[in-house]
Design an enzyme around this catalytic site. Sequence first.
Site, PDB file in Angstrom:
ATOM      1  CG  HIS A   1      -5.357   7.770   3.582  1.00  0.00           C
ATOM      2  ND1 HIS A   1      -4.248   8.325   3.017  1.00  0.00           N
ATOM      3  CD2 HIS A   1      -5.344   6.424   2.845  1.00  0.00           C
ATOM      4  CE1 HIS A   1      -4.140   7.812   1.842  1.00  0.00           C
ATOM      5  NE2 HIS A   1      -4.936   6.633   1.828  1.00  0.00           N
TER       6      HIS A   1
ATOM      7  CG  ASP B   1      -1.859   1.155   1.223  1.00  0.00           C
ATOM      8  OD1 ASP B   1      -2.274   1.401  -0.233  1.00  0.00           O
ATOM      9  OD2 ASP B   1      -2.229   1.164   2.131  1.00  0.00           O
TER      10      ASP B   1
ATOM     11  CG  HIS C   1      -6.263   4.647  -1.411  1.00  0.00           C
ATOM     12  ND1 HIS C   1      -5.238   4.669  -1.127  1.00  0.00           N
ATOM     13  CD2 HIS C   1      -6.244   4.493  -2.868  1.00  0.00           C
ATOM     14  CE1 HIS C   1      -4.524   3.167  -1.839  1.00  0.00           C
ATOM     15  NE2 HIS C   1      -4.952   3.228  -2.650  1.00  0.00           N
ATOM     16  N   GLY C   2      -8.964   5.874   1.850  1.00  0.00           N
ATOM     17  CA  GLY C   2      -9.741   6.003   3.054  1.00  0.00           C
ATOM     18  C   GLY C   2     -11.206   5.858   2.811  1.00  0.00           C
TER      19      GLY C   2
ATOM     20  CG  ASN D   1      -5.253   1.698   8.226  1.00  0.00           C
ATOM     21  OD1 ASN D   1      -5.143  -0.015   8.789  1.00  0.00           O
ATOM     22  ND2 ASN D   1      -4.306   1.959   7.564  1.00  0.00           N
ATOM     23  CB  THR D   2      -8.934   4.869   9.795  1.00  0.00           C
ATOM     24  OG1 THR D   2      -7.782   5.056   9.685  1.00  0.00           O
ATOM     25  CG2 THR D   2      -8.735   5.584  11.574  1.00  0.00           C
TER      26      THR D   2
END
Length: 287
Positions: free
Chosen positions: A177, A84, A207-208, A231-232
């Site tokens: 993000h 990534d 993304h994000g 991800n987060t």
Amino acid sequence: MLVSAKEMLQKAKAGKYAVGQFNINNLEWTKAILLTAQEMNSPVILGVSEGAGKYMTGYKTVVGMVNGMLEELKITVPVALHLDHGSYEGCYKCIEAGFSSIMFDGSHYPIEENIAKTTELVKVCAEKGLSLEAEVGSIGGEEDGVVGMGECADPNECKAIADLGVTMLAAGIGNIHGKYPANWKGLSFETLAAVQEKTGEMPLVLHGGTGIPEDMIKKAISLGVAKINVNTECQLSFAEATRKYIEAGKDLEGKGFDPRKLLNPGFEAIKATVKEKMELFGSVNKA
Ligand code: 13P
């Protein structure tokens, strides 16, 4: 066996759904995502940032762990192991270590340099049968010390990069993000539609993925997004579940000091988050 992300993303684009990229940080994360993908009969992409790769002691460890799990857990759904936001050097390290997919994030270079470096990597990835993601127009927010300003991509630059023969393209469309600020203006669907028009069949990457409202996710998929990175949200659900467990004092009771028990609530929380996302993205039963 790890596979390139090419086929799963082409199918997703044609079928109007998206494959989730979930970033991994350790064994529990990886196991939770792989088991959920298998349960959901969904293709999946494991994302590894350069920072997470370092944390897990290096890319070879990551490849060894993931390949071992595919075999021991009898995972049969398509799984890609993807770098990534890779640097140019990081891409070569992952290719050598055995990743099946890489992202070269050249968005911070002048477009000519992004094109030159991406061209090189297209050649290398084609020889080895790996998928390659490129980025145009940086994604906002901060990830592993890389700060993006979140500008919207220029559709003509997207076309120039897509034409190099990359597998998938991340175009900045106002996505960020991490958590979205209260005054976030939302995704620029105007930009996304223009990028999709210029790049045609190219699977687009969002993304994000954390914190984007469901209706925006669905609209983005309808406009050509075939891969969504999360991800987060996994980090938040892991942290909350683990913290609650520890605060309840359960870690001190009985065999609660067992690290496997201590991490279990976080593991279950990631599974729940991944399941929810796969349902939202429409990738269930698409393996
Ligand atoms: P979030 O952390 O906002 O989910 O974004 C993940 C991502 O885009 C990884 O590249």
